[in-house]
Scaffold this motif. Sequence first.
Motif, PDB file in Angstrom:
ATOM      1  N   UNK A 197      68.566 -14.001 -18.119  1.00 10.95           N
ATOM      2  CA  UNK A 197      67.771 -13.344 -17.084  1.00 10.95           C
ATOM      3  C   UNK A 197      66.287 -13.389 -17.435  1.00 10.95           C
ATOM      4  N   UNK A 198      65.452 -13.430 -16.386  1.00 12.61           N
ATOM      5  CA  UNK A 198      64.010 -13.576 -16.555  1.00 12.61           C
ATOM      6  C   UNK A 198      63.259 -12.524 -15.751  1.00 12.61           C
ATOM      7  N   UNK A 199      62.105 -12.116 -16.265  1.00 11.86           N
ATOM      8  CA  UNK A 199      61.292 -11.117 -15.598  1.00 11.86           C
ATOM      9  C   UNK A 199      60.739 -11.632 -14.278  1.00 11.86           C
ATOM     10  N   UNK A 200      60.590 -12.948 -14.169  1.00  8.80           N
ATOM     11  CA  UNK A 200      59.980 -13.529 -12.969  1.00  8.80           C
ATOM     12  C   UNK A 200      60.925 -13.572 -11.777  1.00  8.80           C
ATOM     13  N   UNK A 201      62.204 -13.280 -11.987  1.00 15.17           N
ATOM     14  CA  UNK A 201      63.179 -13.281 -10.897  1.00 15.17           C
ATOM     15  C   UNK A 201      63.587 -11.852 -10.571  1.00 15.17           C
ATOM     16  N   UNK A 255      66.561  -6.380 -15.817  1.00 14.64           N
ATOM     17  CA  UNK A 255      67.103  -6.972 -14.596  1.00 14.64           C
ATOM     18  C   UNK A 255      68.602  -7.213 -14.653  1.00 14.64           C
ATOM     19  N   UNK A 256      69.227  -6.926 -15.773  1.00 16.40           N
ATOM     20  CA  UNK A 256      70.637  -7.292 -15.913  1.00 16.40           C
ATOM     21  C   UNK A 256      71.576  -6.602 -14.918  1.00 16.40           C
ATOM     22  N   UNK A 257      71.414  -5.313 -14.624  1.00 19.07           N
ATOM     23  CA  UNK A 257      72.291  -4.723 -13.604  1.00 19.07           C
ATOM     24  C   UNK A 257      72.133  -5.393 -12.243  1.00 19.07           C
ATOM     25  N   UNK A 258      70.895  -5.748 -11.862  1.00 20.84           N
ATOM     26  CA  UNK A 258      70.677  -6.406 -10.570  1.00 20.84           C
ATOM     27  C   UNK A 258      71.368  -7.763 -10.536  1.00 20.84           C
ATOM     28  N   UNK A 259      71.303  -8.494 -11.645  1.00 22.39           N
ATOM     29  CA  UNK A 259      71.971  -9.799 -11.702  1.00 22.39           C
ATOM     30  C   UNK A 259      73.479  -9.629 -11.608  1.00 22.39           C
TER      31      UNK A 259
END
Length: 268
Positions: A197-201, A255-259
Amino acid sequence: MTKDAAGSIRVGIGGWTFAPWRGAFYPDKLPQKRELEYASHHLTSIEINGTYYGSQKPASFIKWRDETPDDFVFSLKAPRFATNRKVLAEAGSSIGRFFDSGVMELGDKLGPINWQFATSKAFDPADFEAFLELLPKQIDGRAIRHVVEVRHASFQAPAFVDLVRKHGVAVVIAGDSEFPLIADVTAPFVYVRAMGTMETEGAGYSNADLDRWAARAETWAAGGAPDDLELIGDPQKASGPRDVFLYVISGYKPANPAAAMALIDRVG
């Protein structure tokens, strides 16, 4: 989670206590004691990390079991005391203490056990097989599913794939990470730790990457093998449905929960 002609696909994160998730994943003013309850209603599995660092009490496992929905499943990281040792064949007492600590109180919510090894631990066929032979296949009539997370390049060998397949133990598929990728299916289930996961997404991963991981999960669940991941050992013959456990771990952790939720939407 899907459960038709395929196995179940469970998607989650590592742990549930992380300050940056408060106000982002968790609603403002949600009491911390209710974070597991909230997470378990938006995800379908969680990998418990605290068990890697030390023993938990039976009361903790009972509490976690009772706070989550009936169809929720936990995976557990096994204690580092069993895997961070020179001679793996001597891990029997640590393995025994782990299963005696209250793990079985999870009942039907007990998923796979992840045995994670240090990046410096190289593949020693005889000693690694001795370790696999210490892992209990069942306890009190309940089947125990084991997965090994090996992180040294020496494990990227057909001999290793053959060995774990012989014992019916899965290998962590380390996705989008610096660790060796071993995508061979060696057990009746598949265990993925997606770490890119990336901060830009906004959802950690791009839509294309989320679609790719969802398609892979559906292929594994249906008994196949994704054609975009190279195998190390001999291809396994097509099998029946498999359960798939996919955890969004590391990477840009906020961002992991969103992914994970975006993947759940894609797999049904």
